[in-house]
Design a protein around this motif. Structure first.
Motif, PDB file in Angstrom:
ATOM      1  N   VAL A 260       3.942   5.925  -5.454  1.00 37.89           N
ATOM      2  CA  VAL A 260       3.848   6.095  -6.908  1.00 37.89           C
ATOM      3  C   VAL A 260       2.797   7.139  -7.257  1.00 37.89           C
ATOM      4  O   VAL A 260       2.998   7.981  -8.138  1.00 37.89           O
ATOM      5  CB  VAL A 260       3.522   4.740  -7.581  1.00 37.89           C
ATOM      6  CG1 VAL A 260       3.029   4.943  -9.011  1.00 37.89           C
ATOM      7  CG2 VAL A 260       4.748   3.835  -7.586  1.00 37.89           C
ATOM      8  N   ALA A 261       1.660   7.111  -6.537  1.00 37.47           N
ATOM      9  CA  ALA A 261       0.574   8.046  -6.821  1.00 37.47           C
ATOM     10  C   ALA A 261       0.935   9.488  -6.480  1.00 37.47           C
ATOM     11  O   ALA A 261       0.273  10.423  -6.957  1.00 37.47           O
ATOM     12  CB  ALA A 261      -0.684   7.623  -6.075  1.00 37.47           C
ATOM     13  N   LYS A 262       1.982   9.693  -5.666  1.00 35.64           N
ATOM     14  CA  LYS A 262       2.438  11.055  -5.384  1.00 35.64           C
ATOM     15  C   LYS A 262       3.005  11.722  -6.636  1.00 35.64           C
ATOM     16  O   LYS A 262       2.952  12.947  -6.781  1.00 35.64           O
ATOM     17  CB  LYS A 262       3.524  11.027  -4.301  1.00 35.64           C
ATOM     18  CG  LYS A 262       3.056  10.684  -2.912  1.00 35.64           C
ATOM     19  CD  LYS A 262       4.238  10.642  -1.951  1.00 35.64           C
ATOM     20  CE  LYS A 262       3.831  10.214  -0.561  1.00 35.64           C
ATOM     21  NZ  LYS A 262       5.017  10.090   0.353  1.00 35.64           N
ATOM     22  N   TYR A 263       3.563  10.908  -7.524  1.00 37.90           N
ATOM     23  CA  TYR A 263       4.286  11.446  -8.670  1.00 37.90           C
ATOM     24  C   TYR A 263       3.604  11.207 -10.008  1.00 37.90           C
ATOM     25  O   TYR A 263       3.882  11.923 -10.976  1.00 37.90           O
ATOM     26  CB  TYR A 263       5.686  10.827  -8.713  1.00 37.90           C
ATOM     27  CG  TYR A 263       6.500  11.063  -7.461  1.00 37.90           C
ATOM     28  CD1 TYR A 263       6.969  12.334  -7.146  1.00 37.90           C
ATOM     29  CD2 TYR A 263       6.787  10.017  -6.585  1.00 37.90           C
ATOM     30  CE1 TYR A 263       7.708  12.556  -5.989  1.00 37.90           C
ATOM     31  CE2 TYR A 263       7.529  10.225  -5.431  1.00 37.90           C
ATOM     32  CZ  TYR A 263       7.982  11.499  -5.136  1.00 37.90           C
ATOM     33  OH  TYR A 263       8.716  11.717  -3.999  1.00 37.90           O
TER      34      TYR A 263
ATOM     35  N   ARG B  77       0.839  -1.202   0.000  1.00 37.09           N
ATOM     36  CA  ARG B  77       0.000   0.000   0.000  1.00 37.09           C
ATOM     37  C   ARG B  77       0.876   1.255   0.000  1.00 37.09           C
ATOM     38  O   ARG B  77       0.591   2.230  -0.715  1.00 37.09           O
ATOM     39  CB  ARG B  77      -0.941  -0.011   1.209  1.00 37.09           C
ATOM     40  CG  ARG B  77      -1.913   1.164   1.235  1.00 37.09           C
ATOM     41  CD  ARG B  77      -2.940   1.019   2.354  1.00 37.09           C
ATOM     42  NE  ARG B  77      -3.845  -0.095   2.095  1.00 37.09           N
ATOM     43  CZ  ARG B  77      -3.789  -1.254   2.723  1.00 37.09           C
ATOM     44  NH1 ARG B  77      -2.857  -1.474   3.650  1.00 37.09           N
ATOM     45  NH2 ARG B  77      -4.635  -2.219   2.434  1.00 37.09           N
ATOM     46  N   GLU B  78       1.934   1.241   0.766  1.00 37.62           N
ATOM     47  CA  GLU B  78       2.835   2.393   0.794  1.00 37.62           C
ATOM     48  C   GLU B  78       3.534   2.587  -0.541  1.00 37.62           C
ATOM     49  O   GLU B  78       3.754   3.719  -0.989  1.00 37.62           O
ATOM     50  CB  GLU B  78       3.873   2.222   1.915  1.00 37.62           C
ATOM     51  CG  GLU B  78       3.315   2.431   3.308  1.00 37.62           C
ATOM     52  CD  GLU B  78       2.661   3.796   3.467  1.00 37.62           C
ATOM     53  OE1 GLU B  78       3.297   4.813   3.100  1.00 37.62           O
ATOM     54  OE2 GLU B  78       1.512   3.849   3.942  1.00 37.62           O
TER      55      GLU B  78
ATOM     56  N   LYS C 276      -9.077  12.685  -3.678  1.00 36.47           N
ATOM     57  CA  LYS C 276      -8.003  13.651  -3.474  1.00 36.47           C
ATOM     58  C   LYS C 276      -7.484  14.016  -4.854  1.00 36.47           C
ATOM     59  O   LYS C 276      -7.070  13.149  -5.602  1.00 36.47           O
ATOM     60  CB  LYS C 276      -6.858  13.060  -2.636  1.00 36.47           C
ATOM     61  CG  LYS C 276      -7.144  12.926  -1.157  1.00 36.47           C
ATOM     62  CD  LYS C 276      -5.896  12.435  -0.443  1.00 36.47           C
ATOM     63  CE  LYS C 276      -6.141  12.297   1.051  1.00 36.47           C
ATOM     64  NZ  LYS C 276      -4.916  11.792   1.745  1.00 36.47           N
ATOM     65  N   GLY C 277      -7.495  15.308  -5.181  1.00 40.78           N
ATOM     66  CA  GLY C 277      -7.145  15.723  -6.535  1.00 40.78           C
ATOM     67  C   GLY C 277      -5.699  15.470  -6.880  1.00 40.78           C
ATOM     68  O   GLY C 277      -4.812  15.571  -6.032  1.00 40.78           O
ATOM     69  N   HIS C 278      -5.461  15.103  -8.145  1.00 37.73           N
ATOM     70  CA  HIS C 278      -4.120  14.989  -8.708  1.00 37.73           C
ATOM     71  C   HIS C 278      -3.940  16.140  -9.669  1.00 37.73           C
ATOM     72  O   HIS C 278      -4.888  16.622 -10.273  1.00 37.73           O
ATOM     73  CB  HIS C 278      -3.963  13.644  -9.432  1.00 37.73           C
ATOM     74  CG  HIS C 278      -2.541  13.309  -9.764  1.00 37.73           C
ATOM     75  ND1 HIS C 278      -1.883  13.863 -10.833  1.00 37.73           N
ATOM     76  CD2 HIS C 278      -1.659  12.480  -9.149  1.00 37.73           C
ATOM     77  CE1 HIS C 278      -0.648  13.386 -10.877  1.00 37.73           C
ATOM     78  NE2 HIS C 278      -0.494  12.543  -9.884  1.00 37.73           N
TER      79      HIS C 278
ATOM     80  N   LYS D 228      -7.673   1.180  -0.071  1.00 43.27           N
ATOM     81  CA  LYS D 228      -7.794   2.244   0.940  1.00 43.27           C
ATOM     82  C   LYS D 228      -6.933   3.478   0.635  1.00 43.27           C
ATOM     83  O   LYS D 228      -6.371   4.091   1.540  1.00 43.27           O
ATOM     84  CB  LYS D 228      -7.451   1.710   2.330  1.00 43.27           C
ATOM     85  CG  LYS D 228      -8.395   0.657   2.880  1.00 43.27           C
ATOM     86  CD  LYS D 228      -7.998   0.253   4.303  1.00 43.27           C
ATOM     87  CE  LYS D 228      -9.031  -0.660   4.935  1.00 43.27           C
ATOM     88  NZ  LYS D 228      -9.096  -1.973   4.267  1.00 43.27           N
ATOM     89  N   LEU D 229      -6.847   3.848  -0.637  1.00 47.24           N
ATOM     90  CA  LEU D 229      -6.116   5.058  -1.024  1.00 47.24           C
ATOM     91  C   LEU D 229      -7.043   5.946  -1.839  1.00 47.24           C
ATOM     92  O   LEU D 229      -7.544   5.526  -2.886  1.00 47.24           O
ATOM     93  CB  LEU D 229      -4.859   4.710  -1.832  1.00 47.24           C
ATOM     94  CG  LEU D 229      -3.770   3.913  -1.099  1.00 47.24           C
ATOM     95  CD1 LEU D 229      -2.643   3.545  -2.063  1.00 47.24           C
ATOM     96  CD2 LEU D 229      -3.217   4.720   0.076  1.00 47.24           C
TER      97      LEU D 229
END
Length: 368
Positions: A144-147, A138-139, A185-187, A166-167
């Motif tokens: 990966v989703a941060k970037y 999950r981490e 949560k917007g990207h 759960k993300l």
């Protein structure tokens, strides 16, 4: 598709089908992308081709072919280290061993990540309701989703796979892409719009799917180990815990039910039979839709990365090949017929690949 802001969830199925993307016939990789060795037809050939599953017709030969197809897509033994396996690895090298070359070739391109769930982010387990991913995985997905814009594309019900992962910063494409939700949560690359669920091209099939679900629940009561899962826009009949000697009986029971529902189609995966609306929409369509919603449908500067382990993921691999851009990675320890060009052996390798991807991006950003 031509209208990037279309909300399919409010459209009729006929309009939704018309939005399926026509993809080009170009090569899988852009000229700069390192190419693994591939056969002339794009994949390493198997000794015996698998007949496509059909829902109509009968006869002993057809039934036997159906059972053979179930066995072929659901191997019960791990493949040994054979010459065929070594050859397959040459044609589908590890995405980890090729990582630096792949990243060097991706310079100047926007990466978008697509991930299957079962067998990719979580191990395959006997009870599909207990296919939990690890906190470490999950981490890795979170990082990966941060970037990069990141989507989970699963045959599972969207709500169920969301509950597993759960993300909230991800796109979720459940029911093989028939039910797509934006991140809550917007990207930075997310299109404007306040509707979280924005693609449901098969809404009119919901009453029929619920009806078939009830019928199959009754039928499968008499087959020990069978499990029917309602994934909202599709149904899954799991036979992982069913004695192989009665797989044929299970398959025939499912086929018999579907004779009365010609607008539903039957396909299969790893010890599972999938029932879906017979419309032109699959995981490949979901990939195209998401790329368009992100503004990348006509871009040459995008690198879609799709990681999956099952037969239904082949629809996405095919789209990447036809687009002439992207990276298809099959998760498998055994040789399989596939349109993917790279491989990873198991979810732990997927996790390591995702970690390296996030670390690579982080290291490439300017330091303040």
């Amino acid at each position: 598709m031509t209208n990037q802001n279309v909300v399919i969830s409010e459209a009729k199925t006929g309009l939704a089908v018309a939005t399926a993307v026509a993809v080009s016939e170009s090569n899988f990789y852009s000229p700069a992308m390192p190419k693994p060795l591939v056969a002339a037809n794009g994949y390493f050939p198997r000794k015996k081709s698998i007949k496509k599953l059909e829902t109509n017709g009968g006869g002993g030969a057809r039934i036997n072919a159906f059972i053979d197809s179930m066995r072929a897509s659901s191997p019960t033994r791990r493949a040994s280290e054979t010459e065929d396996q070594k050859s397959w690895i040459i044609h589908h090298p590890s995405a980890l061993s090729m990582f630096e070359d792949i990243m060097n070739a991706s310079e100047g391109k926007e990466i978008v990540v697509f991930l299957d769930y079962d067998g990719t982010l979580s191990p395959i387990v006997e009870d599909p309701d207990r296919a939990f991913m690890t906190n470490e995985m999950r981490e890795a997905v979170r990082d990966v989703a941060k970037y990069f814009p990141t989507a989970i594309v699963s045959g599972r019900c969207r709500a169920k796979v969301h509950n597993f992962v759960k993300l909230s910063e991800l796109y979720y494409a459940g029911s093989h892409g028939l039910d797509i939700q934006r991140p809550t949560k917007g990207h930075k690359k997310q299109r404007k719009g306040n509707q979280s669920v924005f693609c449901q091209p098969a809404r009119e099939f919901l009453p029929m799917i619920e009806e078939v679900h009830k019928i199959l629940l009754e039928k499968m009561k008499f087959i020990p180990g069978a499990k029917v899962e309602n994934n909202k826009f599709c149904l899954s009949v799991h036979f992982r815990c069913v004695d192989e000697r009665i797989w044929g009986e299970l398959g025939e029971q499912v086929r018999e039910v579907l004779k009365n529902y010609p607008t539903l189609r039957l396909s299969q995966g790893r010890k599972v039979l999938e029932i879906r609306p017979a419309i032109k929409w699959d995981k490949g369509s979901a990939l195209e839709f998401l790329l368009e919603s992100l503004g990348y449908d006509k871009s040459n500067n995008v690198l879609p990365v799709y990681i999956g382990d099952d037969r239904t993921d082949e629809d996405a691999f095919k789209v990447l090949r036809k687009r002439g851009q992207g990276l298809g990675i099959l998760v498998s320890k055994a040789p399989k017929e596939t349109k993917a060009s790279y491989s990873l052996q198991e979810p732990s390798e997927v996790m390591y690949f995702l970690k390296r991807l996030a670390e690579w991006k982080k290291s490439s950003l300017p330091r303040h």
